[in-house]
Design a protein around this motif. Structure first.
Motif, PDB file in Angstrom:
ATOM      1  N   GLY A  53       4.147  -3.796  16.554  1.00  0.00           N
ATOM      2  CA  GLY A  53       3.997  -3.912  15.108  1.00  0.00           C
ATOM      3  C   GLY A  53       2.838  -3.049  14.632  1.00  0.00           C
ATOM      4  N   SER A  54       2.081  -3.563  13.672  1.00  0.00           N
ATOM      5  CA  SER A  54       1.023  -2.778  13.040  1.00  0.00           C
ATOM      6  C   SER A  54      -0.321  -2.972  13.744  1.00  0.00           C
ATOM      7  N   GLY A  55      -1.104  -1.909  13.809  1.00  0.00           N
ATOM      8  CA  GLY A  55      -2.431  -2.042  14.406  1.00  0.00           C
ATOM      9  C   GLY A  55      -3.081  -0.700  14.655  1.00  0.00           C
ATOM     10  N   TRP A  56      -4.081  -0.707  15.520  1.00  0.00           N
ATOM     11  CA  TRP A  56      -4.901   0.464  15.786  1.00  0.00           C
ATOM     12  C   TRP A  56      -5.158   0.614  17.282  1.00  0.00           C
ATOM     13  N   ALA A  57      -5.251   1.860  17.739  1.00  0.00           N
ATOM     14  CA  ALA A  57      -5.735   2.164  19.086  1.00  0.00           C
ATOM     15  C   ALA A  57      -7.134   2.760  18.945  1.00  0.00           C
ATOM     16  N   TRP A  58      -8.028   2.386  19.850  1.00  0.00           N
ATOM     17  CA  TRP A  58      -9.446   2.728  19.705  1.00  0.00           C
ATOM     18  C   TRP A  58     -10.023   3.395  20.947  1.00  0.00           C
ATOM     19  N   LEU A  59     -10.939   4.331  20.718  1.00  0.00           N
ATOM     20  CA  LEU A  59     -11.889   4.748  21.751  1.00  0.00           C
ATOM     21  C   LEU A  59     -13.237   4.180  21.333  1.00  0.00           C
ATOM     22  N   CYS A  60     -13.834   3.397  22.225  1.00  0.00           N
ATOM     23  CA  CYS A  60     -15.094   2.713  21.921  1.00  0.00           C
ATOM     24  C   CYS A  60     -16.132   3.024  22.973  1.00  0.00           C
ATOM     25  N   THR A  61     -17.391   2.749  22.614  1.00  0.00           N
ATOM     26  CA  THR A  61     -18.460   2.811  23.609  1.00  0.00           C
ATOM     27  C   THR A  61     -19.132   1.454  23.719  1.00  0.00           C
ATOM     28  N   LYS A  62     -19.629   1.181  24.929  1.00  0.00           N
ATOM     29  CA  LYS A  62     -20.492   0.018  25.113  1.00  0.00           C
ATOM     30  C   LYS A  62     -21.940   0.488  24.986  1.00  0.00           C
ATOM     31  N   ASP A  63     -22.853  -0.466  24.975  1.00  0.00           N
ATOM     32  CA  ASP A  63     -24.260  -0.117  24.779  1.00  0.00           C
ATOM     33  C   ASP A  63     -24.817   0.743  25.913  1.00  0.00           C
ATOM     34  N   ASP A  64     -24.181   0.702  27.091  1.00  0.00           N
ATOM     35  CA  ASP A  64     -24.669   1.526  28.213  1.00  0.00           C
ATOM     36  C   ASP A  64     -24.083   2.938  28.184  1.00  0.00           C
ATOM     37  N   MET A  95     -15.499  -7.016  15.425  1.00  0.00           N
ATOM     38  CA  MET A  95     -15.336  -8.417  14.966  1.00  0.00           C
ATOM     39  C   MET A  95     -15.511  -9.388  16.129  1.00  0.00           C
ATOM     40  N   LYS A  96     -16.728  -9.881  16.285  1.00  0.00           N
ATOM     41  CA  LYS A  96     -17.011 -10.686  17.483  1.00  0.00           C
ATOM     42  C   LYS A  96     -16.311 -12.043  17.469  1.00  0.00           C
ATOM     43  N   ASN A  97     -15.917 -12.521  16.293  1.00  0.00           N
ATOM     44  CA  ASN A  97     -15.210 -13.804  16.231  1.00  0.00           C
ATOM     45  C   ASN A  97     -13.695 -13.637  16.307  1.00  0.00           C
ATOM     46  N   VAL A  98     -13.256 -12.406  16.505  1.00  0.00           N
ATOM     47  CA  VAL A  98     -11.821 -12.110  16.500  1.00  0.00           C
ATOM     48  C   VAL A  98     -11.377 -11.507  17.834  1.00  0.00           C
ATOM     49  N   VAL A  99     -12.092 -10.493  18.331  1.00  0.00           N
ATOM     50  CA  VAL A  99     -11.673  -9.806  19.558  1.00  0.00           C
ATOM     51  C   VAL A  99     -12.290 -10.484  20.781  1.00  0.00           C
ATOM     52  N   LYS A 100     -11.688 -10.261  21.933  1.00  0.00           N
ATOM     53  CA  LYS A 100     -12.180 -10.905  23.171  1.00  0.00           C
ATOM     54  C   LYS A 100     -13.560 -10.376  23.558  1.00  0.00           C
ATOM     55  N   ALA A 101     -13.751  -9.069  23.470  1.00  0.00           N
ATOM     56  CA  ALA A 101     -15.048  -8.469  23.792  1.00  0.00           C
ATOM     57  C   ALA A 101     -15.307  -7.360  22.787  1.00  0.00           C
ATOM     58  N   THR A 102     -16.486  -7.383  22.169  1.00  0.00           N
ATOM     59  CA  THR A 102     -16.776  -6.366  21.163  1.00  0.00           C
ATOM     60  C   THR A 102     -17.200  -5.055  21.820  1.00  0.00           C
ATOM     61  N   SER A 103     -17.010  -3.970  21.085  1.00  0.00           N
ATOM     62  CA  SER A 103     -17.489  -2.653  21.486  1.00  0.00           C
ATOM     63  C   SER A 103     -17.604  -1.834  20.206  1.00  0.00           C
ATOM     64  N   TYR A 104     -18.231  -0.666  20.324  1.00  0.00           N
ATOM     65  CA  TYR A 104     -18.527   0.136  19.136  1.00  0.00           C
ATOM     66  C   TYR A 104     -17.474   1.233  18.972  1.00  0.00           C
ATOM     67  N   PRO A 105     -16.703   1.205  17.874  1.00  0.00           N
ATOM     68  CA  PRO A 105     -15.599   2.161  17.722  1.00  0.00           C
ATOM     69  C   PRO A 105     -16.068   3.585  17.425  1.00  0.00           C
ATOM     70  N   LEU A 106     -15.624   4.513  18.263  1.00  0.00           N
ATOM     71  CA  LEU A 106     -15.927   5.931  18.046  1.00  0.00           C
ATOM     72  C   LEU A 106     -14.801   6.605  17.271  1.00  0.00           C
ATOM     73  N   LEU A 107     -13.571   6.217  17.581  1.00  0.00           N
ATOM     74  CA  LEU A 107     -12.429   6.720  16.822  1.00  0.00           C
ATOM     75  C   LEU A 107     -11.309   5.704  16.874  1.00  0.00           C
ATOM     76  N   GLY A 108     -10.513   5.682  15.811  1.00  0.00           N
ATOM     77  CA  GLY A 108      -9.366   4.786  15.758  1.00  0.00           C
ATOM     78  C   GLY A 108      -8.134   5.543  15.286  1.00  0.00           C
ATOM     79  N   ILE A 109      -6.991   5.213  15.861  1.00  0.00           N
ATOM     80  CA  ILE A 109      -5.727   5.818  15.427  1.00  0.00           C
ATOM     81  C   ILE A 109      -4.870   4.741  14.775  1.00  0.00           C
ATOM     82  N   ASP A 110      -4.526   5.001  13.527  1.00  0.00           N
ATOM     83  CA  ASP A 110      -3.724   4.071  12.729  1.00  0.00           C
ATOM     84  C   ASP A 110      -2.268   4.177  13.175  1.00  0.00           C
ATOM     85  N   VAL A 111      -1.719   3.063  13.672  1.00  0.00           N
ATOM     86  CA  VAL A 111      -0.297   3.096  14.047  1.00  0.00           C
ATOM     87  C   VAL A 111       0.539   2.142  13.184  1.00  0.00           C
TER      88      VAL A 111
END
Ligand code: MN
Length: 249
Positions: A168-179, A195-211
């Motif tokens: 269905g609808s969503g996004w694919a991400w390339l993220c970085t961790k603090d290290d 979104m720390k209350n939504v995703v299993k583990a947070t990370s910092y989004p560098l790029l996202g692809i809208d699908v």
């Protein structure tokens, strides 16, 4: 002026934060919004505006057709901004927060802010990571890519798999961790890795692809894979590198 403004912003966030019960801390969560780098958007709630695209509607043709780009930016993104501000007007706890802080704090069942705050951030980032004249990754990002994926091509393969794997609808991400290590992930709807209350583990989004289908259906219909491979050729790795380096400091 700049100092005063920063001080006021931090103060308002700290005040708002003290009203919220502490939520289980997560060692992998991105840097606290108060200490991390500049926000993606130079605005705070509830006064968000639709950012300019930064290039013409037809600038990414043939990868993205002008009509899709115009509807996507002027209608879809504008709608998220409008609905986000309307939602924020009713929830003063978010007043004065930048968009990253809002995403970081939003609860899973606050669907207005979750969907429209995510929609605003996600699209604001999406326009910026695309360019008619994409640049190559910096040495620092290229090294991280090679460490994690072996090559930029392999990163693209894995990002494509993530994009095709969104049901269905969503996004694919390339993220970085603090290290500084990189990861690929995906989210449904307008959810975001911050979104720390939504995703299993947070990370910092560098790029996202809208699908979402609205991102490609006029030109590609059901052929999401063709859209993803075309969009990958328009990713401005120079901008992604700036984002990576400014986050890690
Ligand atoms: Mn979209």
């Amino acid at each position: 002026m700049m100092k005063k403004r920063t001080f006021l912003k931090v103060t308002s966030i700290a005040t708002a934060g003290s009203l919220i019960l502490p939520i289980t801390s997560c060692t992998t969560s991105p840097k606290a919004p108060e200490t991390k780098t500049k926000s993606l958007l130079d605005e705070v709630g509830p006064n968000f505006t639709l950012p300019a695209l930064g290039y013409a509607f037809n600038a990414l043709e043939p990868a993205v057709d002008a009509q899709t780009m115009q509807i996507h930016h002027d209608k879809h993104h504008a709608g998220y901004v409008k609905n986000l501000n309307a939602g924020l007007e009713k929830e003063s706890v978010y007043s004065g927060m930048d968009i990253e802080t809002i995403l970081n704090r939003v609860s899973a069942n606050d669907t207005v802010i979750r969907n429209n705050g995510g929609g605003h951030f996600n699209h604001s980032l999406f326009w910026k990571i695309l360019s008619p004249t994409p640049a190559q990754p910096s040495d620092k990002l290229a090294n991280a890519i090679n460490q994690t994926f072996g090559s930029l091509n392999e990163l693209k393969n894995q990002l494509t798999s993530a994009a095709l794997g969104v049901f269905g609808s969503g996004w694919a991400w390339l993220c970085t961790k603090d290290d500084g290590s990189l990861l690929i992930t995906s989210t449904p709807n307008q959810d975001n890795p911050l979104m720390k209350n939504v995703v299993k583990a947070t990370s910092y989004p560098l790029l996202g692809i809208d699908v979402w289908e609205h991102a490609y259906y006029l030109k590609y219909q059901n052929l999401r894979g063709n859209y993803v491979s075309a969009i990958l050729e328009k990713i401005d790795w120079g901008y992604v590198s700036d984002r990576y380096q400014s986050y890690l400091g």
